[in-house]
Motif scaffolding. Sequence first.
Motif, PDB file in Angstrom:
ATOM      1  N   ASP A 164       1.030  -1.298  -0.010  1.00 40.01           N
ATOM      2  CA  ASP A 164       0.135  -0.039   0.050  1.00 40.01           C
ATOM      3  C   ASP A 164       0.852   1.193   0.035  1.00 40.01           C
ATOM      4  OD1 ASP A 164       0.844  -0.285   2.636  1.00 40.01           O
ATOM      5  OD2 ASP A 164      -0.700   0.574   3.752  1.00 40.01           O
ATOM      6  N   ASN A 200      -3.395  -2.849  -2.573  1.00 38.84           N
ATOM      7  CA  ASN A 200      -3.928  -3.543  -1.406  1.00 38.84           C
ATOM      8  C   ASN A 200      -4.274  -4.833  -1.519  1.00 38.84           C
ATOM      9  OD1 ASN A 200      -7.021  -3.685  -1.641  1.00 38.84           O
ATOM     10  ND2 ASN A 200      -6.678  -1.525  -2.168  1.00 38.84           N
ATOM     11  N   VAL A 205      -7.157  -6.510  -0.849  1.00 37.93           N
ATOM     12  CA  VAL A 205      -8.543  -6.909  -1.487  1.00 37.93           C
ATOM     13  C   VAL A 205      -8.588  -6.855  -3.071  1.00 37.93           C
ATOM     14  CG1 VAL A 205     -10.750  -6.110  -1.779  1.00 37.93           C
ATOM     15  CG2 VAL A 205      -9.593  -5.926   0.745  1.00 37.93           C
ATOM     16  N   LYS A 206      -7.771  -5.867  -3.709  1.00 39.87           N
ATOM     17  CA  LYS A 206      -7.731  -5.694  -5.010  1.00 39.87           C
ATOM     18  C   LYS A 206      -6.876  -7.112  -5.597  1.00 39.87           C
ATOM     19  CE  LYS A 206      -7.714  -0.868  -5.461  1.00 39.87           C
ATOM     20  NZ  LYS A 206      -7.004   0.376  -5.831  1.00 39.87           N
ATOM     21  N   MET A 225      -6.586 -10.046  -4.120  1.00 41.61           N
ATOM     22  CA  MET A 225      -7.483 -11.224  -4.144  1.00 41.61           C
ATOM     23  C   MET A 225      -8.550 -11.292  -5.069  1.00 41.61           C
ATOM     24  SD  MET A 225      -9.938 -12.320  -0.904  1.00 41.61           S
ATOM     25  CE  MET A 225     -10.798 -10.759  -0.966  1.00 41.61           C
ATOM     26  N   ASN A 226      -9.164  -9.961  -5.532  1.00 44.01           N
ATOM     27  CA  ASN A 226     -10.180  -9.945  -6.684  1.00 44.01           C
ATOM     28  C   ASN A 226      -9.504 -10.426  -7.962  1.00 44.01           C
ATOM     29  OD1 ASN A 226     -12.132  -9.201  -4.842  1.00 44.01           O
ATOM     30  ND2 ASN A 226     -11.749  -7.092  -4.868  1.00 44.01           N
ATOM     31  N   GLU A 239      -7.852  -2.797   5.578  1.00 44.08           N
ATOM     32  CA  GLU A 239      -8.989  -3.776   5.111  1.00 44.08           C
ATOM     33  C   GLU A 239      -8.592  -5.136   5.378  1.00 44.08           C
ATOM     34  OE1 GLU A 239     -11.581  -2.394   1.726  1.00 44.08           O
ATOM     35  OE2 GLU A 239      -9.723  -1.418   1.378  1.00 44.08           O
ATOM     36  N   LEU A 240      -7.339  -5.692   4.625  1.00 48.62           N
ATOM     37  CA  LEU A 240      -7.093  -6.950   4.840  1.00 48.62           C
ATOM     38  C   LEU A 240      -5.429  -7.071   5.006  1.00 48.62           C
ATOM     39  CD1 LEU A 240      -8.148 -10.003   4.566  1.00 48.62           C
ATOM     40  CD2 LEU A 240      -7.468  -9.595   1.974  1.00 48.62           C
ATOM     41  N   PHE A 267      -4.328 -12.378   4.196  1.00 53.80           N
ATOM     42  CA  PHE A 267      -4.330 -12.486   2.831  1.00 53.80           C
ATOM     43  C   PHE A 267      -3.730 -13.965   2.460  1.00 53.80           C
ATOM     44  CE2 PHE A 267      -2.663 -11.599  -1.583  1.00 53.80           C
ATOM     45  CZ  PHE A 267      -3.741 -12.281  -2.288  1.00 53.80           C
TER      46      PHE A 267
END
Length: 251
Positions: free
Chosen positions: A10, A36, A38-39, A41-42, A61-62, A67
């Motif tokens: 980040d 990050n 989350v991005k 992971m997606n 967030e995560l 993760f």
Amino acid sequence: MVLNCIIVDDEPLALQLLETYVNKTPFLNLVGTFSNAVKAMNKLNTLSKVDLLFLDIQMPELSGLEFSKMISPQTRIIFTTAFSQYAIDSYKVNALDYLLKPFSYADFLNACNKAVQWFEIKQRAEGKDGSTPAKSVASQQNNSKDFIYVKSDYKLIQIPLKSILYIEGLKDYVKIHIENQDRPILSMITLKSLEEKLPSMLFFRVHRSFIVQKAKIKMIDHGRIVFGKEYIPVSDSYKDALQKYLDSKTI
């Protein structure tokens, strides 16, 4: 060998530095950068095969640790963080290495070389490196019983079964004592889990904290198994099994 990798951090400057390091390393191929977890992971499932993940730990967030528990074990992790207190946590999730910011390119390259070594060992174990002629399934299965791989100090180490004297359990760790080797190999695995992977025809448990190799028992003194200067206790619940084995070999 070329490893596909992604970077998750980040901090823009840290992300940029890692990207520079990756691009100057000939055996690394960068397939994605993310600010990050989350991005990342997606997008992870839509990317081509990812071998290596450079992962910051403290992110919103995560976290990187959270993760790391969600990704495939085939993707190996090198943590990059400014906080040294996460070193033990990174070991618990089987990270290949732990880089403490700020780190040099030499430190980065050393960690990447560990990754290459891990994947080369994995390829050899799976027979995908072309170094040996094709073998029958039965032959491969027999050979696979000759050794085990354990994770120790961010490395994957092959241990021939015949070289093991005894194994000592210490809560979530084991010490594997090797013949003609002064220092044992320390690995984060329970004794019970390791026992399940060992062939019972070669090894048996003699105490809740010890497994020994049958053929390496050279001396028993007052009910204790002797390995050099070490005396291994035998619990009452295992004495009958040990005595039965000794009787079968006694003339």
